[in-house]
Design a protein around this motif. Structure first.
Motif, PDB file in Angstrom:
ATOM      1  N   PRO A 144      28.696 101.260  72.780  1.00  2.00           N
ATOM      2  CA  PRO A 144      28.907 100.737  71.439  1.00  2.00           C
ATOM      3  C   PRO A 144      30.387 100.743  71.039  1.00  2.00           C
ATOM      4  O   PRO A 144      31.141 101.634  71.401  1.00  2.00           O
ATOM      5  N   VAL A 145      30.761  99.717  70.305  1.00  2.00           N
ATOM      6  CA  VAL A 145      32.113  99.603  69.752  1.00  2.00           C
ATOM      7  C   VAL A 145      31.949  99.407  68.255  1.00  2.00           C
ATOM      8  O   VAL A 145      31.177  98.541  67.821  1.00  2.00           O
ATOM      9  N   LEU A 146      32.652 100.199  67.470  1.00  2.00           N
ATOM     10  CA  LEU A 146      32.615 100.071  66.022  1.00  2.00           C
ATOM     11  C   LEU A 146      33.864  99.356  65.549  1.00  2.00           C
ATOM     12  O   LEU A 146      34.985  99.803  65.813  1.00  2.00           O
ATOM     13  N   LEU A 147      33.673  98.217  64.880  1.00  4.88           N
ATOM     14  CA  LEU A 147      34.771  97.475  64.269  1.00  4.88           C
ATOM     15  C   LEU A 147      34.604  97.579  62.760  1.00  4.88           C
ATOM     16  O   LEU A 147      33.582  97.159  62.219  1.00  4.88           O
ATOM     17  N   ASP A 148      35.586  98.141  62.094  1.00  4.46           N
ATOM     18  CA  ASP A 148      35.546  98.284  60.649  1.00  4.46           C
ATOM     19  C   ASP A 148      36.619  97.386  60.041  1.00  4.46           C
ATOM     20  O   ASP A 148      37.796  97.483  60.413  1.00  4.46           O
ATOM     21  N   GLY A 149      36.223  96.512  59.137  1.00  5.55           N
ATOM     22  CA  GLY A 149      37.145  95.555  58.554  1.00  5.55           C
ATOM     23  C   GLY A 149      38.390  96.194  57.949  1.00  5.55           C
ATOM     24  O   GLY A 149      39.499  95.704  58.146  1.00  5.55           O
ATOM     25  N   ASP A 150      38.231  97.300  57.235  1.00  3.42           N
ATOM     26  CA  ASP A 150      39.389  97.959  56.620  1.00  3.42           C
ATOM     27  C   ASP A 150      40.343  98.492  57.683  1.00  3.42           C
ATOM     28  O   ASP A 150      41.559  98.343  57.575  1.00  3.42           O
ATOM     29  N   ARG A 151      39.806  99.099  58.724  1.00  2.00           N
ATOM     30  CA  ARG A 151      40.666  99.635  59.792  1.00  2.00           C
ATOM     31  C   ARG A 151      41.326  98.516  60.592  1.00  2.00           C
ATOM     32  O   ARG A 151      42.481  98.636  61.001  1.00  2.00           O
ATOM     33  N   LEU A 152      40.590  97.439  60.830  1.00  2.00           N
ATOM     34  CA  LEU A 152      41.175  96.313  61.562  1.00  2.00           C
ATOM     35  C   LEU A 152      42.345  95.716  60.788  1.00  2.00           C
ATOM     36  O   LEU A 152      43.367  95.356  61.380  1.00  2.00           O
ATOM     37  N   ARG A 153      42.227  95.619  59.471  1.00  2.00           N
ATOM     38  CA  ARG A 153      43.334  95.121  58.643  1.00  2.00           C
ATOM     39  C   ARG A 153      44.588  95.962  58.871  1.00  2.00           C
ATOM     40  O   ARG A 153      45.696  95.439  58.885  1.00  2.00           O
ATOM     41  N   GLU A 154      44.409  97.279  59.018  1.00  2.00           N
ATOM     42  CA  GLU A 154      45.540  98.200  59.183  1.00  2.00           C
ATOM     43  C   GLU A 154      46.268  97.997  60.509  1.00  2.00           C
ATOM     44  O   GLU A 154      47.461  98.236  60.587  1.00  2.00           O
ATOM     45  N   VAL A 155      45.559  97.600  61.564  1.00  2.00           N
ATOM     46  CA  VAL A 155      46.184  97.532  62.890  1.00  2.00           C
ATOM     47  C   VAL A 155      46.685  96.141  63.271  1.00  2.00           C
ATOM     48  O   VAL A 155      47.383  96.005  64.267  1.00  2.00           O
ATOM     49  N   LEU A 156      46.313  95.147  62.496  1.00  2.00           N
ATOM     50  CA  LEU A 156      46.782  93.802  62.813  1.00  2.00           C
ATOM     51  C   LEU A 156      48.288  93.697  62.604  1.00  2.00           C
ATOM     52  O   LEU A 156      48.822  94.229  61.631  1.00  2.00           O
ATOM     53  N   PRO A 157      48.975  93.005  63.491  1.00  2.00           N
ATOM     54  CA  PRO A 157      50.429  92.900  63.363  1.00  2.00           C
ATOM     55  C   PRO A 157      50.868  91.980  62.223  1.00  2.00           C
ATOM     56  O   PRO A 157      52.015  92.034  61.794  1.00  2.00           O
ATOM     57  N   VAL A 158      49.961  91.162  61.731  1.00  3.69           N
ATOM     58  CA  VAL A 158      50.263  90.247  60.641  1.00  3.69           C
ATOM     59  C   VAL A 158      49.438  90.687  59.437  1.00  3.69           C
ATOM     60  O   VAL A 158      48.219  90.815  59.530  1.00  3.69           O
ATOM     61  N   LYS A 159      50.097  90.936  58.345  1.00  6.73           N
ATOM     62  CA  LYS A 159      49.392  91.360  57.132  1.00  6.73           C
ATOM     63  C   LYS A 159      48.936  90.128  56.372  1.00  6.73           C
ATOM     64  O   LYS A 159      49.726  89.265  56.025  1.00  6.73           O
ATOM     65  N   LEU A 160      47.630  90.059  56.146  1.00  4.85           N
ATOM     66  CA  LEU A 160      47.063  88.955  55.409  1.00  4.85           C
ATOM     67  C   LEU A 160      46.650  89.443  54.025  1.00  4.85           C
ATOM     68  O   LEU A 160      46.331  90.622  53.834  1.00  4.85           O
ATOM     69  N   GLY A 161      46.643  88.533  53.088  1.00  4.10           N
ATOM     70  CA  GLY A 161      46.295  88.873  51.716  1.00  4.10           C
ATOM     71  C   GLY A 161      44.799  88.851  51.475  1.00  4.10           C
ATOM     72  O   GLY A 161      43.987  88.890  52.409  1.00  4.10           O
ATOM     73  N   TYR A 162      44.440  88.739  50.211  1.00  2.89           N
ATOM     74  CA  TYR A 162      43.043  88.793  49.817  1.00  2.89           C
ATOM     75  C   TYR A 162      42.570  87.491  49.185  1.00  2.89           C
ATOM     76  O   TYR A 162      41.473  87.438  48.645  1.00  2.89           O
ATOM     77  N   GLU A 163      43.398  86.479  49.273  1.00  2.00           N
ATOM     78  CA  GLU A 163      42.962  85.177  48.792  1.00  2.00           C
ATOM     79  C   GLU A 163      41.927  84.623  49.770  1.00  2.00           C
ATOM     80  O   GLU A 163      41.839  85.039  50.914  1.00  2.00           O
ATOM     81  N   ARG A 164      41.156  83.649  49.329  1.00  3.51           N
ATOM     82  CA  ARG A 164      40.043  83.127  50.116  1.00  3.51           C
ATOM     83  C   ARG A 164      40.462  82.716  51.528  1.00  3.51           C
ATOM     84  O   ARG A 164      39.803  83.064  52.507  1.00  3.51           O
ATOM     85  N   GLU A 165      41.551  81.977  51.668  1.00  7.31           N
ATOM     86  CA  GLU A 165      41.979  81.486  52.977  1.00  7.31           C
ATOM     87  C   GLU A 165      42.269  82.640  53.944  1.00  7.31           C
ATOM     88  O   GLU A 165      41.863  82.602  55.103  1.00  7.31           O
ATOM     89  N   ASP A 166      42.968  83.672  53.471  1.00  2.57           N
ATOM     90  CA  ASP A 166      43.268  84.821  54.323  1.00  2.57           C
ATOM     91  C   ASP A 166      42.013  85.614  54.660  1.00  2.57           C
ATOM     92  O   ASP A 166      41.835  86.068  55.795  1.00  2.57           O
ATOM     93  N   ARG A 167      41.112  85.781  53.694  1.00  3.23           N
ATOM     94  CA  ARG A 167      39.868  86.519  53.959  1.00  3.23           C
ATOM     95  C   ARG A 167      39.004  85.772  54.965  1.00  3.23           C
ATOM     96  O   ARG A 167      38.417  86.381  55.860  1.00  3.23           O
ATOM     97  N   LEU A 168      38.945  84.450  54.848  1.00  2.00           N
ATOM     98  CA  LEU A 168      38.173  83.648  55.805  1.00  2.00           C
ATOM     99  C   LEU A 168      38.796  83.734  57.196  1.00  2.00           C
ATOM    100  O   LEU A 168      38.088  83.889  58.200  1.00  2.00           O
ATOM    101  N   ARG A 169      40.106  83.676  57.266  1.00  2.00           N
ATOM    102  CA  ARG A 169      40.801  83.793  58.561  1.00  2.00           C
ATOM    103  C   ARG A 169      40.482  85.137  59.222  1.00  2.00           C
ATOM    104  O   ARG A 169      40.187  85.193  60.424  1.00  2.00           O
TER     105      ARG A 169
END
Length: 172
Positions: A34-59
Motif C-alpha cells: 500500500p501507498v498512502l498519498l495525502d493531498g496536503d502532504r503532496l502539496r508540501e513536496v511539489l517543487p511548484v507551489k500552486l494556489g487554491y483557485e479552481r484552475e490550480d486545484r483541478l491541475r
C-alpha cells in the motif's frame, strides 16, 4: 484488495487523512504494497507551489489521479486522500484506473466548523477561499461508498466500512 486505487474525497476537515491512515494500517499483511498519498502532504513536496483557485486545484487533482494510476499500474494499492471534488477527475479515474474505488466522506459544513476547535470555514494557508463555500464543490455522482463521517461514526468505524467495501469489491 492488493492493487488499485482507494480514492477518499470530501471537504476540508472531513477526516480523509485520518481515515486513510487507518485504512492503510488495517490492511491485511498479505504481501500487498500500500501507498498512502495525502493531498496536503503532496502539496508540501511539489517543487511548484500552486494556489487554491479552481484552475490550480483541478491541475493538482489531475496530478494526484495520474500519480495514483501510475503507482497502481506498478502493482500497488494506492490510498489517496484528497479534496479533488471535480467530476472531470472522478470520471478520469473511473475511465482510466482499473481497481478504482471512490469513497465520499460526507460531513455537513456546520459539523466541520466545530471540529477540533478550529473552523473549517477558514483555511489559514488559503486565506478565506474554501472549496464548497466560496467555490463550487462537485461532489461524487456515483461513489462506491458514502460515509456520513460525523456523529456516531468514528474514524475507526469509517475505516472499517472502507476496508469491508474494498474486500467485497475485490472478491467480485
Amino acid at each position: 484488495m492488493r492493487q488499485g486505487v482507494l480514492w477518499l474525497t470530501g471537504l476540508s476537515g472531513a477526516g480523509k487523512s485520518t481515515v486513510a491512515g487507518l485504512v492503510r494500517d488495517g490492511l491485511p499483511a498479505d504481501g500487498g504494497r500500500p501507498v498512502l498519498l495525502d493531498g496536503d502532504r503532496l502539496r508540501e513536496v511539489l517543487p511548484v507551489k500552486l494556489g487554491y483557485e479552481r484552475e490550480d486545484r483541478l491541475r493538482l487533482a489531475m496530478f494526484y489521479a495520474r500519480l495514483a494510476n501510475n503507482l497502481a499500474a506498478q502493482g500497488h494499492l494506492v490510498i489517496c486522500s484528497t479534496i479533488s471534488l471535480f467530476h472531470q477527475v472522478q470520471a478520469w479515474n473511473r475511465d482510466n484506473t482499473p481497481g478504482y474505488l471512490e469513497v465520499w466522506l460526507r460531513v455537513p459544513v456546520s459539523e466541520l466548523s466545530e471540529r477540533d476547535g478550529r473552523s473549517a470555514l477558514y483555511n489559514a494557508e488559503a486565506g478565506s477561499h474554501v472549496v464548497g463555500l466560496d467555490s463550487a464543490a462537485e461532489f461524487p455522482l456515483a461513489p462506491d461508498l458514502i460515509i456520513d463521517n460525523y456523529g456516531d461514526t468514528t474514524p475507526d468505524k469509517a475505516a472499517e466500512q472502507v476496508l469491508a467495501m474494498a474486500t467485497r469489491k475485490a472478491s467480485q
